[in-house]
Design an enzyme around this catalytic site. Structure first.
Site, PDB file in Angstrom:
ATOM      1  N   ASP A  81       3.212  22.573 -64.563  1.00 12.81           N
ATOM      2  CA  ASP A  81       3.493  22.975 -63.708  1.00 12.81           C
ATOM      3  C   ASP A  81       4.512  23.466 -64.793  1.00 12.81           C
ATOM      4  OD1 ASP A  81       6.242  23.866 -61.971  1.00 12.81           O
ATOM      5  OD2 ASP A  81       4.713  22.346 -60.659  1.00 12.81           O
ATOM      6  N   ASP A 122       2.237  26.175 -53.452  1.00 12.64           N
ATOM      7  CA  ASP A 122       3.054  26.689 -52.732  1.00 12.64           C
ATOM      8  C   ASP A 122       2.900  27.955 -52.388  1.00 12.64           C
ATOM      9  OD1 ASP A 122       4.287  27.537 -54.908  1.00 12.64           O
ATOM     10  OD2 ASP A 122       6.108  26.351 -54.864  1.00 12.64           O
ATOM     11  N   ASN A 123       2.291  28.905 -53.553  1.00 13.42           N
ATOM     12  CA  ASN A 123       2.350  30.052 -52.302  1.00 13.42           C
ATOM     13  C   ASN A 123       0.645  30.264 -52.993  1.00 13.42           C
ATOM     14  OD1 ASN A 123       1.468  31.632 -54.919  1.00 13.42           O
ATOM     15  ND2 ASN A 123       2.916  30.187 -55.508  1.00 13.42           N
ATOM     16  N   ARG A 125      15.368  20.172 -48.035  1.00 13.78           N
ATOM     17  CA  ARG A 125      13.780  20.737 -47.135  1.00 13.78           C
ATOM     18  C   ARG A 125      13.729  19.635 -45.990  1.00 13.78           C
ATOM     19  NH1 ARG A 125      16.213  23.477 -51.138  1.00 13.78           N
ATOM     20  NH2 ARG A 125      14.862  24.405 -52.388  1.00 13.78           N
ATOM     21  N   ASN A 168      14.273  17.884 -55.260  1.00 15.53           N
ATOM     22  CA  ASN A 168      13.017  18.030 -55.355  1.00 15.53           C
ATOM     23  C   ASN A 168      13.258  16.770 -54.889  1.00 15.53           C
ATOM     24  OD1 ASN A 168      12.025  19.824 -58.117  1.00 15.53           O
ATOM     25  ND2 ASN A 168      12.429  20.417 -56.795  1.00 15.53           N
ATOM     26  N   GLN A 205       9.664  14.723 -53.928  1.00 16.89           N
ATOM     27  CA  GLN A 205       8.961  14.437 -55.472  1.00 16.89           C
ATOM     28  C   GLN A 205       9.147  13.207 -55.990  1.00 16.89           C
ATOM     29  OE1 GLN A 205       9.446  18.368 -57.039  1.00 16.89           O
ATOM     30  NE2 GLN A 205       9.029  19.383 -55.661  1.00 16.89           N
ATOM     31  N   VAL A 255      -0.781  29.097 -64.403  1.00 13.80           N
ATOM     32  CA  VAL A 255      -1.931  29.521 -64.082  1.00 13.80           C
ATOM     33  C   VAL A 255      -2.349  31.532 -63.538  1.00 13.80           C
ATOM     34  CG1 VAL A 255      -4.245  28.630 -62.904  1.00 13.80           C
ATOM     35  CG2 VAL A 255      -2.550  27.290 -63.639  1.00 13.80           C
ATOM     36  N   CYS A 258      13.822  51.124 -39.645  1.00 10.60           N
ATOM     37  CA  CYS A 258      14.635  51.564 -39.508  1.00 10.60           C
ATOM     38  C   CYS A 258      15.522  49.927 -38.415  1.00 10.60           C
ATOM     39  CB  CYS A 258      14.450  52.919 -37.911  1.00 10.60           C
ATOM     40  SG  CYS A 258      13.604  52.145 -36.956  1.00 10.60           S
ATOM     41  N   ALA A 286       5.864  17.788 -55.125  1.00  5.78           N
ATOM     42  CA  ALA A 286       5.941  16.853 -53.656  1.00  5.78           C
ATOM     43  C   ALA A 286       4.359  16.483 -54.122  1.00  5.78           C
ATOM     44  CB  ALA A 286       5.923  17.737 -52.719  1.00  5.78           C
TER      45      ALA A 286
END
Length: 1015
Positions: free
Chosen positions: A464, A537-538, A13, A472, A476, A512, A593, A438
């Site tokens: 989590d 993270d999303n 990362r 990680n 982290q 969650v 296409c 993190a």
């Protein structure tokens, strides 16, 4: 160490943030860091995680109980044993990264010390050092050849600073870290200067002064391979050189302009000169004068220490007056005198003996990034001072200065910043944090240092559902190698308790989401929390958490990072807008296409290869398994199909059964045939359908930018990429079909021997239509012709005669894409597949690392940004618990690469006026209390009586409870709400959507309505 030796499993990362050349420079660099207090240990942690060669941590102080509130690598036993802070920390720092050598030094470092020992270091960092020592060390560093980079920083109470001096000529090899911008060209004029216009009005993103290079230009070929400094004319056009000369033939079509990254030189001034003429970075435009006042105040603080051999006493007015007086006298030495803010300096004096842990985290991340810049030349360094403060957390202390007095416990450093009352509030907080990655790890460390939920009535609930992976460990920092494959939440909780055993933490492993809304994270749970923190993270999960916090009127602290960039958003009920109030830019999908037949850039070929992986090794096998396990035996299926019945997936499943391999040799043959189909026959078919001279209706060529004509790729057993494709494809097919593979099978010699025996079908042109419409979607694969169904019936009949169709034959093992396991061949397949397609279309190929990032949708990340963002979030957390007014909160956007930090007051919630005298925001909710006999008519009457509105619609979830124009709905008016909604036995209330009739007859959406049954 060279780039081939970088441990990608650990650093992947970070590699995407810094790049391999910077990583190599770091791995050859040594750093000396003095002062192992709260700020020193933050910086040390971040640069060890980054992967420098060696770090020497220096300190002459003994660990005290007060250090436990800021220094997360000290333990109570270190205090009891009277250990030196550097010696107590060195082992725990070394555990963070096996590639970094960490040493401790306890030698005296003073104004009379011989500094020649510093020559072995590339960067020197001073914290908790006197100004005279800083001046001496800075002078020494500047006079070396090459200069040793110098960084200093400190945190005094709720104030902090950072200073950088990298010498007279510091080379910056990449100022921003951004990928070079690249655009397709539509036109170049023959003019002085020539003007380049972008294709289809796409914005180029260049700036005046940028250098660009050209390629693939047809007509004005002289531009190809040349570089030009540009001037921006508009977002869609820029000018280059004089193109009127003979060598510049008229432009025909095609071409790409690509930004060139240039090395720049930066000049720094010495600390001595910068003291009187500081170059200050402004980060908060609501506090424009604060940096210059704090600069004077910090200088005065050093003078105060020289004169009194101590820092000002907490909350002491006499000492504060002396500090203000010293600052005013120093102001006369400034090249440009500043307007001194006495109140700001008073609070600097009041809190100077304290240390606000969130500020050490924020400044520790920023300062560590400056150290990495010093070692690598990657990103633009701070030039030259940064000052920040969190004076807002002191807002209630004017009349309670006695509460700043220390008590001789681990909370003293924080107590001397925020007072006893707020300290106790933090200890009793009930907090819900989602995510222990993190940011989550950094937040837990901050909670531990601040004593959050350390009282009997406090609780930190974390959740989590992820397990710890090796990648990680680079960010982290609560995780170690022996934690790999263990749950993040429980491991992070245990590590946080090592920092502060008094915390109360309840770790969960739930997502969650709507699935856990009823039983786990219901309204009662949210209502029991004082505030919530996102460490996600999303976007989807962020939006869901935001909606739950708005619904339950709970403050939410939102943050995120991407490489050196980060954001912090503070969301407070009724004061601010929510996360959902602003929409993120929409990601535009690549036309179907384009991916299928007309890729233009490497991202298109990587996406195509990723889709191929999913189709071959996951989607089709999953459909295959479902088909054969749910429709009876093959013989029964054959009879069903013969009877004319339709079975979903029949054509694909029978085709897969017919073509599935049974031996390793079959896998290799199938892979070789796929090579021919994808990279040879596909190109020939396209050129058969659209020959190179094909013209459009307007006379322009079909094959012109951004469309690239393909060239068939002929298989070459000597080509590494060709062999990588066949090998990885064969291995994945073998795994799919449970076919054993030996080490011997995987040798090049064995593979080449098998390949020499394979007969590849010749190309035969087909008459099928090739989609060219960019708005067309991927066609539905469920529709098959009668001929295809008949062929499937015939093939299945033959297979029943020829093969034993047992359970092993009728099941496959679908692959689950895993980007971080280099042994599984997933990224190998996608890299080979993408690069072969790129070669076919004359697109520049991508290395494995870039392919992995794009295919795996990896978000680049680095520990420095994470630490800084988590620190800033923790500052806002204290304000939420304090109950601060809107003007005290701060959202933040930062980019440590530039470096830029922008603090801003959160926007208030948007107000909707329903009628004169009645307005609502997203935080409003109307409660209606009923009983078991409460009717729909009474429910509607409530709004008429209370707000003067006629309700025009009542909806519960997707169920329409009352819509007057719907047949039979008016008959529902006398029915009870219980009968209409049918709540479960444990349901105490429901949230309804109610619309009302406005003054002009239009429907007006009201706020959410919570109806209580009171059964």
């Amino acid at each position: 160490m060279d780039s081939m030796e970088i441990d990608d499993a650990l650093y992947s990362r970070q590699r995407y943030v810094l790049g391999d050349s910077a990583m190599v420079r770091m791995a050859r660099s040594s750093v000396f860091l003095s002062g192992m207090g709260g700020l020193g240990v933050e910086v040390a942690k971040n640069i060890v995680l980054a992967g420098i060669k060696s770090l020497t941590v220096h300190d002459t102080k003994t660990a005290t109980v007060a250090d436990l509130g800021t220094q997360f690598f000290l333990r109570e036993e270190d205090v009891k044993e009277g250990k030196n802070r550097a010696e107590a920390s060195v082992e725990r720092l070394a555990e963070l990264n096996p590639y970094v050598t960490v040493k401790a030094s306890t030698s005296p470092l003073g104004e009379n010390t011989d500094l020649s020992f510093l020559k072995e270091y590339q960067c020197v960092v001073l914290t908790e050092a006197s100004l005279n020592l800083q001046l001496k060390v800075n002078f020494f560093c500047r006079t070396q050849d090459p200069p040793i980079k110098f960084v200093s920083g400190d945190v005094y109470g709720v104030f902090c600073c950072c200073f950088c001096d990298f010498g007279d000529e510091f080379e910056v090899c990449d100022a921003t870290g951004e990928e070079p911008k690249e655009v397709f060209m539509a036109k170049v004029t023959k003019a002085d200067p020539g003007v380049v216009t972008c294709l289809e009005n796409r914005m180029h993103g260049f700036e005046t002064g940028d250098v660009v290079t050209f390629k693939e230009v047809i007509g004005m070929d002289a531009l190809n391979g040349t570089s030009h400094k540009i001037s921006v004319i508009s977002p869609y056009a820029f000018s280059i050189c004089d193109t009127t000369g003979e060598k510049f033939q008229p432009y025909k079509h095609g071409g790409m302009a690509r930004q060139v990254k240039e090395t720049t030189l930066m000049n720094f001034e010495s600390l001595e000169k910068q003291l009187t003429s500081p170059n200050l970075l402004t980060v908060d435009f609501a506090k424009m004068q604060a940096p210059s006042t704090i600069h004077l105040g910090m200088w005065a603080l050093h003078k105060f220490q020289e004169e009194h051999s101590r820092l000002p006493k907490p909350g002491n007015s006499e000492d504060a007056a002396k500090l203000v007086e010293l600052a005013q006298s120093l102001n006369s030495k400034m090249e440009e005198q500043v307007e001194v803010d006495s109140k700001l300096l008073t609070w600097l004096s009041y809190t100077a003996r304290g240390c606000f842990a969130p500020l050490t985290a924020a400044m520790g991340g920023i300062l560590a990034q400056e150290v990495l810049k010093a070692l690598t030349g990657k990103f633009t360094p701070l030039k030259q001072w940064l000052y920040m403060d969190s004076i807002e957390v002191c807002q209630d202390l004017e009349s309670k200065l006695e509460s700043l007095q220390p008590k001789g416990d681990r909370n003293d450093a924080l107590r001397m910043c925020i007072g006893e009352e707020l300290l106790k509030k933090l200890a009793s907080v009930k907090l819900f944090m989602v995510g222990c990655g993190a940011i989550g790890c950094e937040m837990l460390k901050n909670y531990a240092l601040m004593g959050i939920a350390s009282a009997a009535d406090g609780m930190i609930t974390i959740t989590d559902n992820d397990l710890i992976e090796k990648s990680n460990l680079n960010r982290q920092f609560l995780f170690r190698p022996h934690h790999i494959r263990q749950p993040k939440s429980t491991t992070a909780a245990a590590s946080a308790l090592e920092i502060n055993p008094e915390l109360h933490i309840d770790p969960h492993q739930h997502k969650v989401c709507p699935d856990t809304e009823e039983k786990v994270y219901n309204d009662t749970f949210f209502e029991s929390q004082d505030l919530c923190v996102n460490a996600l993270d999303n976007v989807e999960a962020r939006r869901y958490m935001d909606s739950r916090c708005v619904s339950n009127q709970r403050a939410l602290l939102e943050s995120g990072t991407m490489g050196p960039k980060g954001h912090v958003q503070t969301i407070v009920p009724h004061l601010t807008e929510s996360y959902g109030s602003q929409r993120d830019p929409v990601d535009h999908d690549v036309p179907y296409c384009t991916l299928k037949s007309f890729p233009a850039v490497i991202e298109h070929t990587i996406q195509w290869a990723r889709d191929k992986f999913e189709s071959i090794y996951s989607q089709k096998p999953s459909l295959y398994n479902k088909f054969w396990s749910t429709n009876g035996t093959p013989a029964e299926i054959l009879q069903t199909l013969k009877g004319g019945a339709q079975l979903d997936g029949a054509v694909q499943s029978v085709k897969l059964l017919k073509n599935r391999p049974y031996r390793w040799a079959d896998c290799v043959a199938l892979a070789r045939i796929k090579f021919e189909k994808y990279f040879n026959h596909k190109a020939k078919q396209l050129l058969h359908t659209f020959p190179l001279d094909t013209a459009m209706k307007d006379g322009t060529l079909f094959w012109q930018s951004p469309k690239r004509p393909p060239k068939p790729v002929d298989f070459d057993p000597e080509d590494e990429v060709h062999i990588l494709f066949v090998m990885s494809c064969s291995r994945l097919l073998a795994g799919l079909c449970n076919i054993p593979v030996t080490d011997e099978d995987l040798t090049n010699a064995a593979l080449l021997e098998l390949l020499s025996t394979i007969k590849v079908p010749e190309f035969r042109p087909k008459s099928k239509t090739i989609e060219t419409d960019e708005s067309a979607k991927k066609p539905d694969q469920d529709e098959f012709s009668g001929d295809e169904v008949e062929r499937s019936i015939h093939n299945l009949g033959q297979l029943l005669k020829e093969r034993d169709l047992n359970s092993n034959t009728l099941q496959m093992v679908p692959a689950v894409f895993e980007k971080d396991d280099d042994s599984n061949g997933h990224i190998d397949f996608i890299t080979a597949c993408s690069n072969l397609r790129a070669r076919m279309y004359s697109i520049e190929e991508a290395d494995r690392l870039k392919t992995k990032r794009i295919a795996g949708r990896i978000v680049p990340a680095i520990a420095t940004t994470t630490a800084a963002v988590a620190g800033l979030v923790s500052i806002e957390l204290v304000k939420v618990v304090l109950g601060s007014p809107l003007e005290h909160y701060r959202n933040c956007f930062l980019n440590l690469a530039l470096p830029v930090m922008v603090f801003s007051e959160p926007a208030p919630p948007e107000t909707s006026i329903i009628r004169e005298g009645l307005s609502i925001t997203l935080w409003d909710k109307w409660d209606v209390h009923g009983n078991k006999d409460f009717t729909l008519k009474q429910f509607l009457g409530y709004f008429k009586e209370k707000h003067g509105f006629e309700a025009t619609m009542v909806v519960y979830g997707v169920k329409m409870v009352y819509v007057p124009i719907m047949p039979g709905h008016k008959k529902r008016l006398p029915q009870t709400m219980v009968k209409l909604i049918k709540p479960g036995a444990e349901k105490k209330y429901v949230d309804l959507t109610v619309s009302f009739e406005g003054e002009d007859g239009e429907d007006i959406p009201g706020p959410p309505v919570r109806y209580f049954f009171h059964l």
